[in-house]
Design a protein around this motif. Structure first.
Motif, PDB file in Angstrom:
ATOM      1  N   GLY A 143       3.669   8.430  -4.318  1.00  6.69           N
ATOM      2  CA  GLY A 143       4.761   7.654  -3.747  1.00  6.69           C
ATOM      3  C   GLY A 143       5.427   6.737  -4.757  1.00  6.69           C
ATOM      4  N   VAL A 163      -2.673   1.851  -4.475  1.00  2.36           N
ATOM      5  CA  VAL A 163      -2.315   3.268  -4.343  1.00  2.36           C
ATOM      6  C   VAL A 163      -3.546   3.994  -3.809  1.00  2.36           C
ATOM      7  CG1 VAL A 163      -1.404   5.305  -5.471  1.00  2.36           C
ATOM      8  CG2 VAL A 163      -0.773   3.017  -6.301  1.00  2.36           C
ATOM      9  N   SER A 164      -3.439   4.430  -2.581  1.00  2.00           N
ATOM     10  CA  SER A 164      -4.593   5.047  -1.931  1.00  2.00           C
ATOM     11  C   SER A 164      -4.124   5.904  -0.767  1.00  2.00           C
ATOM     12  CB  SER A 164      -5.548   3.964  -1.427  1.00  2.00           C
ATOM     13  OG  SER A 164      -6.617   4.534  -0.690  1.00  2.00           O
ATOM     14  N   SER A 165      -4.882   6.963  -0.522  1.00  2.00           N
ATOM     15  CA  SER A 165      -4.593   7.804   0.633  1.00  2.00           C
ATOM     16  C   SER A 165      -5.429   7.369   1.842  1.00  2.00           C
ATOM     17  CB  SER A 165      -4.866   9.267   0.293  1.00  2.00           C
ATOM     18  OG  SER A 165      -6.192   9.423  -0.184  1.00  2.00           O
ATOM     19  N   THR A 200      -3.376   0.982  -9.226  1.00  2.00           N
ATOM     20  CA  THR A 200      -3.742  -0.124  -8.355  1.00  2.00           C
ATOM     21  C   THR A 200      -4.083  -1.354  -9.183  1.00  2.00           C
ATOM     22  OG1 THR A 200      -4.552   1.321  -6.594  1.00  2.00           O
ATOM     23  CG2 THR A 200      -5.435  -0.925  -6.665  1.00  2.00           C
ATOM     24  N   LEU A 237       0.845  -1.185   0.000  1.00  2.00           N
ATOM     25  CA  LEU A 237       0.000   0.000   0.000  1.00  2.00           C
ATOM     26  C   LEU A 237       0.885   1.240   0.000  1.00  2.00           C
ATOM     27  CD1 LEU A 237      -2.767   1.427   0.362  1.00  2.00           C
ATOM     28  CD2 LEU A 237      -2.439   1.154   2.838  1.00  2.00           C
ATOM     29  N   VAL A 238       0.608   2.149  -0.910  1.00  2.00           N
ATOM     30  CA  VAL A 238       1.395   3.376  -1.005  1.00  2.00           C
ATOM     31  C   VAL A 238       0.456   4.537  -1.301  1.00  2.00           C
ATOM     32  CG1 VAL A 238       1.850   3.021  -3.466  1.00  2.00           C
ATOM     33  CG2 VAL A 238       3.426   4.427  -2.103  1.00  2.00           C
ATOM     34  N   GLN A 239       0.831   5.711  -0.831  1.00  2.00           N
ATOM     35  CA  GLN A 239       0.016   6.899  -1.073  1.00  2.00           C
ATOM     36  C   GLN A 239       0.243   7.428  -2.489  1.00  2.00           C
ATOM     37  OE1 GLN A 239       0.911   9.723   2.030  1.00  2.00           O
ATOM     38  NE2 GLN A 239      -0.557   8.768   3.435  1.00  2.00           N
ATOM     39  N   PRO A 240      -0.738   8.117  -3.035  1.00  2.05           N
ATOM     40  CA  PRO A 240      -0.540   8.750  -4.345  1.00  2.05           C
ATOM     41  C   PRO A 240       0.696   9.645  -4.343  1.00  2.05           C
ATOM     42  CG  PRO A 240      -2.841   8.828  -3.737  1.00  2.05           C
ATOM     43  CD  PRO A 240      -2.114   8.315  -2.527  1.00  2.05           C
ATOM     44  N   PRO A 248      -3.735   6.442  -8.115  1.00  3.20           N
ATOM     45  CA  PRO A 248      -4.732   5.427  -7.740  1.00  3.20           C
ATOM     46  C   PRO A 248      -5.048   4.457  -8.884  1.00  3.20           C
ATOM     47  CG  PRO A 248      -5.357   7.546  -6.852  1.00  3.20           C
ATOM     48  CD  PRO A 248      -4.160   7.792  -7.735  1.00  3.20           C
TER      49      PRO A 248
END
Length: 124
Positions: free
Chosen positions: A16, A122-124, A91, A11-14, A88
């Motif tokens: 990243g 990819v999500s915050s 993903t 899981l990674v933030q937009p 995102p």
């Protein structure tokens, strides 16, 4: 024959970055051109990137060009997918694949061997 095992998803933030790895078994890894593909829920599998046997030629899908790069280390029997500026829409489950028959190709049907995949979210 070659066996492929992907790792490095998560899981990674937009915005990243992640680096996926694909480790291959066998002593003839350098004989295979390698590819990366992905499949998002409800969508068909799509080409991401491909790299030639020696690593001198790489091609990426337009959707990831400038953000994703395929690199290989034949001494380590490993191919990598460096992913930057993730969105995102990136993903998906990411798969690596190997082909003896082609130098580089975006065509999934050309690849003889596939890994099990690694999830990238990819999500915050």
């Amino acid at each position: 024959q070659v066996q492929l095992v992907e790792s490095g998803g998560g899981l990674v933030q937009p915005g990243g970055s992640l680096r996926l790895s694909c480790a291959a078994s066998g002593r003839t890894f350098s004989s295979y051109a390698m590819g990366w593909f992905r499949q998002a829920p409800g969508k068909e599998r799509e080409f991401v990137a491909t790299i030639s046997r020696g690593g001198g030629s790489t091609y990426s899908a337009d959707s990831v060009k400038g953000r994703f790069t395929a690199v290989r280390d034949n001494a380590k029997n490993t191919v990598y997918l460096q992913m930057n500026s993730l969105k995102p829409e990136d993903t998906a489950i990411y798969y690596c694949a190997a082909t003896l028959r082609y130098s580089t190709t975006y065509y999934a049907g050309a690849y003889e061997y596939w890994g099990q995949g690694t999830q990238v979210t990819v999500s915050s």
